[in-house]
Design an enzyme around this catalytic site. Sequence first.
Site, PDB file in Angstrom:
ATOM      1  N   PRO A  11     -25.546 -43.600  -4.453  1.00  0.00           N
ATOM      2  CA  PRO A  11     -25.478 -43.318  -6.110  1.00  0.00           C
ATOM      3  C   PRO A  11     -24.489 -44.087  -6.328  1.00  0.00           C
ATOM      4  CG  PRO A  11     -25.540 -41.351  -4.249  1.00  0.00           C
ATOM      5  CD  PRO A  11     -26.507 -42.485  -3.786  1.00  0.00           C
ATOM      6  N   ASN A  12     -24.595 -44.277  -7.945  1.00  0.00           N
ATOM      7  CA  ASN A  12     -23.288 -44.902  -8.418  1.00  0.00           C
ATOM      8  C   ASN A  12     -22.896 -45.808  -8.336  1.00  0.00           C
ATOM      9  OD1 ASN A  12     -23.138 -42.422 -10.396  1.00  0.00           O
ATOM     10  ND2 ASN A  12     -22.482 -41.642  -8.380  1.00  0.00           N
ATOM     11  N   ARG A  19     -16.419 -49.253 -12.032  1.00  0.00           N
ATOM     12  CA  ARG A  19     -16.687 -47.601 -12.286  1.00  0.00           C
ATOM     13  C   ARG A  19     -15.507 -47.342 -11.273  1.00  0.00           C
ATOM     14  NH1 ARG A  19     -18.918 -44.856  -6.345  1.00  0.00           N
ATOM     15  NH2 ARG A  19     -18.264 -43.366  -7.019  1.00  0.00           N
ATOM     16  N   TYR A  24     -12.152 -48.376  -5.803  1.00  0.00           N
ATOM     17  CA  TYR A  24     -13.457 -49.564  -5.515  1.00  0.00           C
ATOM     18  C   TYR A  24     -13.190 -51.141  -6.203  1.00  0.00           C
ATOM     19  CZ  TYR A  24     -15.382 -44.301  -5.148  1.00  0.00           C
ATOM     20  OH  TYR A  24     -15.956 -43.525  -4.805  1.00  0.00           O
ATOM     21  N   ASN A  75     -24.447 -48.581   2.092  1.00  0.00           N
ATOM     22  CA  ASN A  75     -23.182 -47.275   1.659  1.00  0.00           C
ATOM     23  C   ASN A  75     -23.819 -46.099   1.267  1.00  0.00           C
ATOM     24  OD1 ASN A  75     -21.051 -45.920   0.362  1.00  0.00           O
ATOM     25  ND2 ASN A  75     -19.904 -47.609  -0.279  1.00  0.00           N
ATOM     26  N   ALA A  78     -22.231 -40.904  -2.275  1.00  0.00           N
ATOM     27  CA  ALA A  78     -22.090 -39.873  -2.254  1.00  0.00           C
ATOM     28  C   ALA A  78     -23.064 -38.960  -1.476  1.00  0.00           C
ATOM     29  CB  ALA A  78     -22.444 -38.464  -3.549  1.00  0.00           C
ATOM     30  N   HIS A  81     -22.066 -37.992   2.670  1.00  0.00           N
ATOM     31  CA  HIS A  81     -21.454 -36.349   3.022  1.00  0.00           C
ATOM     32  C   HIS A  81     -22.574 -35.373   2.742  1.00  0.00           C
ATOM     33  CE1 HIS A  81     -18.074 -39.229   2.774  1.00  0.00           C
ATOM     34  NE2 HIS A  81     -18.616 -38.869   1.332  1.00  0.00           N
ATOM     35  N   ASP A  88     -31.754 -38.441   8.837  1.00  0.00           N
ATOM     36  CA  ASP A  88     -33.331 -38.196   9.816  1.00  0.00           C
ATOM     37  C   ASP A  88     -33.810 -39.710   9.506  1.00  0.00           C
ATOM     38  OD1 ASP A  88     -33.092 -35.608  10.762  1.00  0.00           O
ATOM     39  OD2 ASP A  88     -33.950 -34.657   9.391  1.00  0.00           O
ATOM     40  N   GLU A  99     -22.373 -48.830   8.476  1.00  0.00           N
ATOM     41  CA  GLU A  99     -22.289 -47.923   7.973  1.00  0.00           C
ATOM     42  C   GLU A  99     -20.685 -48.319   7.215  1.00  0.00           C
ATOM     43  OE1 GLU A  99     -20.744 -44.118   9.081  1.00  0.00           O
ATOM     44  OE2 GLU A  99     -20.672 -42.927   7.039  1.00  0.00           O
ATOM     45  N   HIS A 101     -17.885 -48.032   3.821  1.00  0.00           N
ATOM     46  CA  HIS A 101     -17.046 -46.885   2.801  1.00  0.00           C
ATOM     47  C   HIS A 101     -16.118 -47.761   2.183  1.00  0.00           C
ATOM     48  CE1 HIS A 101     -19.868 -43.749   3.219  1.00  0.00           C
ATOM     49  NE2 HIS A 101     -19.181 -43.946   4.632  1.00  0.00           N
ATOM     50  N   ILE A 102     -16.252 -48.355   0.610  1.00  0.00           N
ATOM     51  CA  ILE A 102     -15.244 -48.955   0.274  1.00  0.00           C
ATOM     52  C   ILE A 102     -13.691 -48.281   0.034  1.00  0.00           C
ATOM     53  CG2 ILE A 102     -14.272 -50.311  -1.929  1.00  0.00           C
ATOM     54  CD1 ILE A 102     -18.007 -49.520  -2.590  1.00  0.00           C
ATOM     55  N   SER A 103     -13.964 -46.651   0.351  1.00  0.00           N
ATOM     56  CA  SER A 103     -12.385 -46.557   0.273  1.00  0.00           C
ATOM     57  C   SER A 103     -12.105 -46.077   1.252  1.00  0.00           C
ATOM     58  CB  SER A 103     -12.301 -45.515  -1.197  1.00  0.00           C
ATOM     59  OG  SER A 103     -13.078 -44.091  -1.024  1.00  0.00           O
ATOM     60  N   ARG A 108      -9.391 -39.060   1.549  1.00  0.00           N
ATOM     61  CA  ARG A 108      -9.108 -38.510  -0.336  1.00  0.00           C
ATOM     62  C   ARG A 108      -9.857 -37.037  -0.186  1.00  0.00           C
ATOM     63  NH1 ARG A 108     -13.698 -42.415  -3.025  1.00  0.00           N
ATOM     64  NH2 ARG A 108     -13.464 -40.899  -4.774  1.00  0.00           N
ATOM     65  N   ARG A 112     -15.022 -35.020   1.347  1.00  0.00           N
ATOM     66  CA  ARG A 112     -15.725 -36.738   2.210  1.00  0.00           C
ATOM     67  C   ARG A 112     -15.343 -36.863   3.890  1.00  0.00           C
ATOM     68  NH1 ARG A 112     -16.745 -39.566  -3.038  1.00  0.00           N
ATOM     69  NH2 ARG A 112     -15.258 -38.225  -4.581  1.00  0.00           N
TER      70      ARG A 112
HETATM   71  C1  DQA Z   1     -17.859 -43.907  -0.821  1.00  0.00           C
HETATM   72  C2  DQA Z   1     -16.893 -42.954  -1.167  1.00  0.00           C
HETATM   73  C3  DQA Z   1     -17.751 -41.777  -1.270  1.00  0.00           C
HETATM   74  O1  DQA Z   1     -16.971 -41.040  -0.585  1.00  0.00           O
HETATM   75  C4  DQA Z   1     -18.707 -41.979  -2.518  1.00  0.00           C
HETATM   76  O2  DQA Z   1     -19.396 -41.155  -3.120  1.00  0.00           O
HETATM   77  C5  DQA Z   1     -18.527 -43.057  -3.559  1.00  0.00           C
HETATM   78  C6  DQA Z   1     -18.434 -44.094  -2.432  1.00  0.00           C
HETATM   79  C7  DQA Z   1     -17.177 -45.951  -0.622  1.00  0.00           C
HETATM   80  O3  DQA Z   1     -17.811 -46.119  -0.581  1.00  0.00           O
HETATM   81  O4  DQA Z   1     -15.432 -45.528  -1.095  1.00  0.00           O
HETATM   82  O5  DQA Z   1     -19.920 -43.390  -3.876  1.00  0.00           O
HETATM   83  O6  DQA Z   1     -19.016 -43.893  -0.401  1.00  0.00           O
END
Ligand code: DQA
Length: 145
Positions: A11-12, A19, A24, A75, A78, A81, A88, A99, A101-103, A108, A112
């Site tokens: 999501p997002n 964003r 990001y 990725n 959210a 978490h 599953d 896996e 994660h950009i950040s 944070r 997270r």
């Molecule tokens: C994220 C980190 C997550 O905590 C966050 O909800 C995201 C992006 C990242 O790529 O840093 O939407 O997965």
Amino acid sequence: MSKLVTILNGPNLNLLGKREPEIYGHATLDDVARDCAAVATEFGLRCELLQSNIEGELVNMIQACRETSAGIIINPAAYTHTSVAILDALNTFEGPVLEIHISNVHHREEFRHHSFVSKRANASIIGMGVEGYALCMRHMGSLLA
Ligand code: DQA
């Protein structure tokens, strides 16, 4: 036919580039798709990039990967978490799972810091910006060689 690697985004992440760019960055998912395709080609792989804001759709996409894909880069955003359902689904997939994660989620908020997906992922890249996707593809190239 070359092996397919699926890059799944939660999501997002459709808003990547617009964003919270201070967290990001300015690159978009199209930029990510282009960079990953270039690396995949180096390793004789193909890739597809998918995104959904909906948990169940991500579960369906992971299930579809059982038939179509040799590896998954994910990725989960959210849902990282919160989602036992995504964990599953990934547990039903037999190939490598990476896996990303950009950040740097560990710098944070506390919520997270935990990842359900890390229980299944062969490896995780965290906090290297969008470059992490291409790094995952490079590692996928060596895992699938
Ligand atoms: C994220 C980190 C997550 O905590 C966050 O909800 C995201 C992006 C990242 O790529 O840093 O939407 O997965």
